[in-house]
Design an enzyme around this catalytic site. Structure first.
Site, PDB file in Angstrom:
ATOM      1  CB  SER A 101      -2.565 -21.282  19.145  1.00 37.63           C
ATOM      2  OG  SER A 101      -3.740 -21.722  19.082  1.00 37.63           O
ATOM      3  CG  ASP A 151      -6.148 -22.254  26.426  1.00 35.96           C
ATOM      4  OD1 ASP A 151      -7.184 -22.236  25.962  1.00 35.96           O
ATOM      5  OD2 ASP A 151      -4.948 -21.994  26.077  1.00 35.96           O
ATOM      6  CG  HIS A 182      -5.872 -19.972  23.045  1.00 41.42           C
ATOM      7  ND1 HIS A 182      -5.576 -21.027  23.381  1.00 41.42           N
ATOM      8  CD2 HIS A 182      -5.857 -19.760  21.748  1.00 41.42           C
ATOM      9  CE1 HIS A 182      -4.987 -21.492  22.487  1.00 41.42           C
ATOM     10  NE2 HIS A 182      -5.319 -20.884  21.255  1.00 41.42           N
TER      11      HIS A 182
END
Ligand code: MLT
Length: 200
Positions: A101, A151, A182
Site C-alpha cells: 500500500s 480494491d 485492499h
C-alpha cells in the site's frame, strides 16, 4: 530514519520492507520470512505521522498525494539506503523492495525517480505514485504486483496503468489478482514467493 536491520545468509539479497499506512517496521517481518527466510532485512518506518499513523509521504486526502513531499521523501529514502549499505555493510546493488500500500507507493516512487535503485520489487496493492515523469530505463527489472479486482483504494484501472508505465520503462512485470479488496492475503504472498524463487 527509524528502522531495523537483520543480517541474513551471506550472498542473499536484502529485502527492504515498507509498511502500509498506520504500520511500523515490524509489520512485514512475517512476510519477509515467508518470501525468503535467509535474506537480510532492512525495514523502515515512514517519517510522516498522520494522526498517529506512520506513512512514507504526506497526502492531501485518501488517494491524493502531496507530490512535493513525495519527491522529498523519496530522496530521503534513497539517501537512507546509501547510508544503510555502508553502515550494515551490504551490497547496495542487491536490494529488493517489498512494500504494501503506502509502502508499495514509495517503492514505486523510488523506481520512478532513480535508475538501478533496486534489484527488484514486490508491490502489494500499489498505485501510480506520480504522473508526468520521464521514467528511467528499468532494463528488465523484475517486479511482482499483487492487486485486488475489487480494491477500493488501489483500483484495477490504476494498477493496470502502473503496470504499463513500468513495462514502458523496460521492467518485467508479473501481475497477480485477488478479490479481497485492499487486504494483503497469504495466497498473494505465496504467489510473490513463487515469483521470487523463480528469479533470485
Ligand atoms: C497512500 O496514501 O499511499 C494510498 O492511499 C494507500 C494508503 O492508504 O496507504
Amino acid at each position: 530514519m527509524k528502522h531495523l536491520f537483520r543480517q541474513g545468509k551471506a550472498g542473499k539479497p536484502v529485502l527492504l520492507l515498507l509498511h502500509g499506512t498506520g504500520g511500523t517496521e515490524e509489520d512485514l517481518l512475517p512476510i519477509a520470512e515467508m518470501i525468503d527466510g535467509e535474506a537480510s532485512v532492512l525495514s523502515v518506518r515512514g517519517q510522516i505521522n498522520e494522526q498517529g499513523m506512520p506513512r512514507f509521504f504526506k497526502r492531501l486526502r485518501e488517494g491524493v498525494f502531496d507530490e512535493e513531499d513525495l519527491v522529498y521523501r523519496t530522496e530521503e529514502l534513497f539517501n537512507f539506503l546509501e547510508w544503510a549499505a555502508l553502515e550494515y555493510d551490504f551490497n547496495r546493488k542487491h536490494v529488493i523492495a517489498v512494500g504494501y500500500s503506502n509502502g508499495a507507493n514509495i517503492a514505486g516512487s523510488l523506481l520512478f525517480h532513480y535508475e538501478e535503485v533496486l534489484k527488484g520489487a514486490v508491490l502489494f496493492h500499489p498505485m501510480v505514485p506520480i504522473r508526468s515523469l520521464n521514467l528511467p530505463d528499468m532494463n528488465r527489472l523484475p517486479i511482482f504486483i499483487g492487486a485486488g479486482t475489487n480494491d477500493p483504494i488501489c483500483k484495477p484501472e490504476e494498477t493496470k496503468e502502473l503496470k504499463s508505465l513500468l513495462e514502458g520503462a523496460g521492467a518485467e512485470v508479473n501481475m497477480h489478482w485477488e478479490s479481497y479488496g485492499h487486504r494483503l492475503t497469504e495466497s498473494e504472498v505465496s504467489e510473490a514467493k513463487k515469483w521470487y524463487t523463480s528469479i533470485y
